[in-house]
Design a protein around this motif. Sequence first.
Motif, PDB file in Angstrom:
ATOM      1  N   SER A  46       0.332  -1.320   0.069  1.00 56.93           N
ATOM      2  CA  SER A  46      -0.039   0.041  -0.010  1.00 56.93           C
ATOM      3  C   SER A  46       0.658   1.138   0.680  1.00 56.93           C
ATOM      4  O   SER A  46       0.886   2.127  -1.176  1.00 56.93           O
ATOM      5  CB  SER A  46      -1.085   0.104   0.973  1.00 56.93           C
ATOM      6  OG  SER A  46      -1.587   0.839   1.423  1.00 56.93           O
ATOM      7  N   PHE A  47       1.810   0.950   1.008  1.00 57.52           N
ATOM      8  CA  PHE A  47       2.803   2.563   0.665  1.00 57.52           C
ATOM      9  C   PHE A  47       3.546   2.914  -0.007  1.00 57.52           C
ATOM     10  O   PHE A  47       3.443   3.599  -0.985  1.00 57.52           O
ATOM     11  CB  PHE A  47       3.500   2.750   2.378  1.00 57.52           C
ATOM     12  CG  PHE A  47       2.483   2.928   3.471  1.00 57.52           C
ATOM     13  CD1 PHE A  47       2.389   4.136   3.211  1.00 57.52           C
ATOM     14  CD2 PHE A  47       3.564   1.512   4.296  1.00 57.52           C
ATOM     15  CE1 PHE A  47       1.854   4.605   4.878  1.00 57.52           C
ATOM     16  CE2 PHE A  47       2.488   2.129   5.949  1.00 57.52           C
ATOM     17  CZ  PHE A  47       1.935   3.614   5.534  1.00 57.52           C
ATOM     18  N   ASN A  48       4.225   1.287  -0.789  1.00 56.00           N
ATOM     19  CA  ASN A  48       4.921   0.942  -1.939  1.00 56.00           C
ATOM     20  C   ASN A  48       3.978   2.020  -3.666  1.00 56.00           C
ATOM     21  O   ASN A  48       4.243   3.290  -3.928  1.00 56.00           O
ATOM     22  CB  ASN A  48       5.322  -0.020  -2.955  1.00 56.00           C
ATOM     23  CG  ASN A  48       6.172  -0.327  -3.721  1.00 56.00           C
ATOM     24  OD1 ASN A  48       7.009   0.672  -3.453  1.00 56.00           O
ATOM     25  ND2 ASN A  48       5.656  -1.105  -5.371  1.00 56.00           N
ATOM     26  N   GLN A  49       2.683   1.350  -2.862  1.00 52.41           N
ATOM     27  CA  GLN A  49       1.777   1.838  -4.740  1.00 52.41           C
ATOM     28  C   GLN A  49       0.900   3.794  -4.791  1.00 52.41           C
ATOM     29  O   GLN A  49       1.769   4.448  -5.493  1.00 52.41           O
ATOM     30  CB  GLN A  49       0.485   1.346  -4.572  1.00 52.41           C
ATOM     31  CG  GLN A  49      -0.445   2.090  -5.531  1.00 52.41           C
ATOM     32  CD  GLN A  49      -0.164   1.185  -6.663  1.00 52.41           C
ATOM     33  OE1 GLN A  49       0.628   0.617  -6.879  1.00 52.41           O
ATOM     34  NE2 GLN A  49      -0.041   2.373  -7.613  1.00 52.41           N
ATOM     35  N   GLU A  50       1.189   4.611  -2.699  1.00 54.90           N
ATOM     36  CA  GLU A  50       1.503   6.088  -2.943  1.00 54.90           C
ATOM     37  C   GLU A  50       2.767   6.312  -2.879  1.00 54.90           C
ATOM     38  O   GLU A  50       2.734   7.235  -3.939  1.00 54.90           O
ATOM     39  CB  GLU A  50       1.340   5.902  -1.274  1.00 54.90           C
ATOM     40  CG  GLU A  50       0.202   5.981  -0.890  1.00 54.90           C
ATOM     41  CD  GLU A  50      -0.509   5.597   1.051  1.00 54.90           C
ATOM     42  OE1 GLU A  50       0.614   6.638   1.396  1.00 54.90           O
ATOM     43  OE2 GLU A  50      -1.188   5.170   1.538  1.00 54.90           O
ATOM     44  N   LYS A  51       3.860   5.517  -3.121  1.00 55.01           N
ATOM     45  CA  LYS A  51       4.922   6.841  -3.072  1.00 55.01           C
ATOM     46  C   LYS A  51       5.240   6.556  -4.727  1.00 55.01           C
ATOM     47  O   LYS A  51       5.738   7.807  -5.123  1.00 55.01           O
ATOM     48  CB  LYS A  51       6.197   5.584  -3.052  1.00 55.01           C
ATOM     49  CG  LYS A  51       7.642   6.025  -3.096  1.00 55.01           C
ATOM     50  CD  LYS A  51       8.431   4.707  -3.233  1.00 55.01           C
ATOM     51  CE  LYS A  51       8.937   3.616  -3.980  1.00 55.01           C
ATOM     52  NZ  LYS A  51       9.886   2.893  -3.738  1.00 55.01           N
ATOM     53  N   VAL A  52       4.546   5.232  -5.747  1.00 52.65           N
ATOM     54  CA  VAL A  52       4.814   5.584  -7.143  1.00 52.65           C
ATOM     55  C   VAL A  52       3.659   6.412  -7.743  1.00 52.65           C
ATOM     56  O   VAL A  52       4.024   7.064  -8.364  1.00 52.65           O
ATOM     57  CB  VAL A  52       4.637   3.864  -7.429  1.00 52.65           C
ATOM     58  CG1 VAL A  52       3.517   3.932  -8.778  1.00 52.65           C
ATOM     59  CG2 VAL A  52       5.480   2.376  -7.331  1.00 52.65           C
ATOM     60  N   ASN A  53       3.092   6.163  -6.835  1.00 47.32           N
ATOM     61  CA  ASN A  53       1.688   7.579  -7.530  1.00 47.32           C
ATOM     62  C   ASN A  53       2.273   8.658  -7.010  1.00 47.32           C
ATOM     63  O   ASN A  53       2.412  10.230  -7.553  1.00 47.32           O
ATOM     64  CB  ASN A  53       0.496   7.365  -6.856  1.00 47.32           C
ATOM     65  CG  ASN A  53      -0.240   5.851  -6.787  1.00 47.32           C
ATOM     66  OD1 ASN A  53       0.135   5.956  -8.434  1.00 47.32           O
ATOM     67  ND2 ASN A  53      -1.536   5.984  -6.177  1.00 47.32           N
ATOM     68  N   GLN A  54       2.895   9.337  -5.655  1.00 51.54           N
ATOM     69  CA  GLN A  54       2.804  10.158  -5.748  1.00 51.54           C
ATOM     70  C   GLN A  54       4.435  10.487  -6.918  1.00 51.54           C
ATOM     71  O   GLN A  54       4.538  11.803  -6.936  1.00 51.54           O
ATOM     72  CB  GLN A  54       4.320  10.384  -4.369  1.00 51.54           C
ATOM     73  CG  GLN A  54       4.956  11.644  -3.782  1.00 51.54           C
ATOM     74  CD  GLN A  54       3.315  12.788  -3.630  1.00 51.54           C
ATOM     75  OE1 GLN A  54       1.978  12.671  -3.132  1.00 51.54           O
ATOM     76  NE2 GLN A  54       3.147  13.965  -3.838  1.00 51.54           N
ATOM     77  N   ILE A  55       5.668   9.906  -6.666  1.00 55.48           N
ATOM     78  CA  ILE A  55       6.254  10.029  -7.796  1.00 55.48           C
ATOM     79  C   ILE A  55       5.998  10.305  -8.960  1.00 55.48           C
ATOM     80  O   ILE A  55       6.704  10.996 -10.225  1.00 55.48           O
ATOM     81  CB  ILE A  55       7.236   8.556  -7.754  1.00 55.48           C
ATOM     82  CG1 ILE A  55       8.204   9.157  -6.387  1.00 55.48           C
ATOM     83  CG2 ILE A  55       8.450   9.057  -9.201  1.00 55.48           C
ATOM     84  CD1 ILE A  55       9.711   7.860  -6.556  1.00 55.48           C
TER      85      ILE A  55
END
Length: 205
Positions: A46-55
């Motif tokens: 979940s946090f990785n997906q947030e990071k990917v979306n943010q980047i």
Amino acid sequence: MTSSKTMSKAAVKISGDLLSNPLCEQDQAFLESMTALDTAMKRMDSFNQEKVNQISKTVIDPLKKYSSVFPSLNMAVKRREQALQDYKRLQSKVEKYEEKEKTGPIMVKLHQAREELRPVREDFESKNKQLLDEMPKFYHSRIDYFQPSFEALIRAQVVYFTEMHNIFSELTDQIDQAGLTDEQRERENEAKLNELRALSIVADD
């Protein structure tokens, strides 16, 4: 970012497979460990997906927009080059008539060539001035443009790895109750393996 998402999804798949292992039905402690692992892997994903979306929003998209400027820039350079070639061609024509004997017909042709040259020269000078004025501004503005994206990338990584540290620290507290060192775990695993090797069903013929 694709490899990051792939690894994250793979970790969730592995933890899910372990959780569905028949051992979980037979051993409560193993079930609790696998449940903790599965929860941690899903949080990580979940946090990785947030990071990917943010980047994607703060780094990838701005870079795409920046690169979209180059076709227009290249076209402006080409238009300036074409104007220069037209200018040189007509300037050469004027110079050719200027070198000839100043007869009536030649003077008429010289006047016509100069009249033809004037708007072409003005067009070239205008295009050339525009590039000379704006190219340095474009070049020097690149750092100001990239700086926010660079900062956003660092922040996204800091948030992600901080959360990963928290997740795995909590996971360690949940499943590492014995508090063994890596060396102790290695010796313990080797002892267990030796027990398995001692069984008659795995003995060498």
